[in-house]
Scaffold this motif. Structure first.
Motif, short mmCIF file in Angstrom:
data_model
loop_
_atom_site.label_atom_id
_atom_site.label_comp_id
_atom_site.label_asym_id
_atom_site.label_seq_id
_atom_site.Cartn_x
_atom_site.Cartn_y
_atom_site.Cartn_z
N VAL A 248 34.41 9.51 57.60
CA VAL A 248 33.16 8.48 58.45
C VAL A 248 31.83 8.92 58.06
O VAL A 248 31.47 9.17 58.47
N LEU B 174 29.95 3.88 58.66
CA LEU B 174 29.79 2.53 60.07
C LEU B 174 28.34 2.29 59.49
O LEU B 174 27.68 3.10 59.89
N MET C 178 31.57 2.30 69.24
CA MET C 178 32.09 2.89 67.94
C MET C 178 33.21 3.52 67.81
O MET C 178 34.07 3.09 66.63
N LEU D 281 36.14 2.00 65.39
CA LEU D 281 36.90 3.33 64.16
C LEU D 281 38.13 3.33 64.59
O LEU D 281 38.93 2.86 63.53
#
Length: 356
Positions: free
Chosen positions: A195, A294, A345, A349
């Motif tokens: 990530v 991201l 977030m 995810l």
């Protein structure tokens, strides 16, 4: 001219003057903050004119200087030959300080750094199903929130059969992520996950632009007025050589020890984009694992986000990508994302990693 017409005329004239001043103030704020618009997204400043006047007042009548943040104990950062700097293992309290109306207040957050330099994310299994490596800057690291409030910790809680590793730190960029991946290359399998945080302001960090050094100088002067910059402090820089090959090196972080560089012209936007794209491609080549990018802050039409490598998947997570207000801060003590931002977030995810 009747008094009604005169009143209407002056009302219209006043409205036009106010509108012109607002537009000029908005233009000034845009030029001043255009490189960091993404980080400020979701925050209403009200009238641009009032914001400009507030800034002017702050310049003319500055608050008495005071340290706005301390890390307890000292020694959180240590030198690193490749990264420029890294976090020293240990348990710390990040104390954020604010003075208002002559009164001082603070909040404390707990930050735990493991032996390998990662931030604590919870208890991982001895034999994880997959490894999830999270990389990025202070937002990804979780400046301003406790260990158990970061989105990486929430991921570890949700995916208890996996192991989440938080390789992030304040001021880091994709150049730092590339160094980390090269160090871990032999440990990362094809079934693992990367990530990678991204915001538009990363780009000046990638190339260690002179503006980046000046922003560090100004930030140190306002947030840490009693701290003397060290000549040993260095920034990691990505650049392209004569054959357009990616090169990483480090440079002195502080303008005091790098005055000519600090005052040099800024690289063009095209060059910065080119270096950033080269970094992302190098990251994709370095690992067999899937990379999730991201996108936290910045415009959708960012050239760096176009034509991504085949193993890189974009996760849209800017404030505009949510149907609700999620861009909180640290109770007004700090500009980083607070618990609501980290939860947002995490949820974005979680949706992706659950079907990975």
């Amino acid at each position: 001219m009747s008094w009604r017409k005169q009143a209407a005329y002056y009302a219209l004239l006043t409205a036009l003057v106010v509108a012109a001043v607002e537009l000029l103030s908005a233009a000034f704020l845009y030029l001043q903050h255009r490189d960091r618009i993404g980080a400020a997204a979701g925050r209403a400043i009200g009238s641009p004119t009032l914001e400009v006047l507030r800034q002017a007042w702050a310049v003319l009548f500055p608050e008495p200087s005071y340290t706005r943040m301390v890390r307890i104990p000292d020694g959180f950062f240590v030198d690193d030959a490749e990264q420029g700097y890294r976090a020293n293992p240990g348990r710390y309290v990040f104390r954020y300080i604010r003075q208002r109306d002559g009164k001082s207040g603070h909040i404390d957050t707990v930050v735990s750094i493991s032996r390998d330099g990662t931030r604590f994310t919870g208890n991982a299994p001895a034999s994880p199903q997959r490894q999830i490596y999270v990389m990025g800057d202070s937002f990804v690291f979780g400046d301003g929130v406790n260990d158990r409030q970061t989105f990486a910790f929430l991921l570890q809680t949700a995916f208890s059969r996996d192991a989440v590793h938080l390789h992030a730190l304040g001021g880091y960029s994709w150049a730092n992520a590339l160094v980390t991946l090269r160090r871990l290359e032999d440990r990362i399998a094809a079934d693992d996950v990367i990530v990678l945080g991204y915001a538009a302001y990363y780009k000046e960090r990638h190339v260690a632009a002179p503006a980046r050094l000046r922003s560090i100088r100004d930030w140190m002067a306002t947030s840490f007025p009693n701290v003397e910059p060290s000549a040993n402090d260095r920034l990691l820089r990505a650049r392209l050589d004569g054959a357009d090959r990616l090169v990483l090196d480090t440079i002195p972080m502080h303008c005091r020890f790098n005055a000519d560089y600090c005052a040099s012209p800024e690289p063009s936007a095209e060059h910065v984009d080119k270096v950033s794209i080269a970094l992302l491609r190098a990251i994709a080549r370095t690992t067999k694992a899937k990379v999730y990018l991201l996108h936290m802050f910045g415009p959708k039409d960012d050239p760096v986000l176009a034509n991504l490598p085949a193993t890189v998947e974009l996760i849209a997570a800017t404030p505009a990508d949510f149907s609700y207000a999620m861009r909180d801060d640290v109770m007004g003590f700090d500009d980083h994302g607070g618990p609501y931002w980290h939860y947002a977030m995490f949820m974005r995810l979680k949706q992706v990693l659950a079907v990975d």
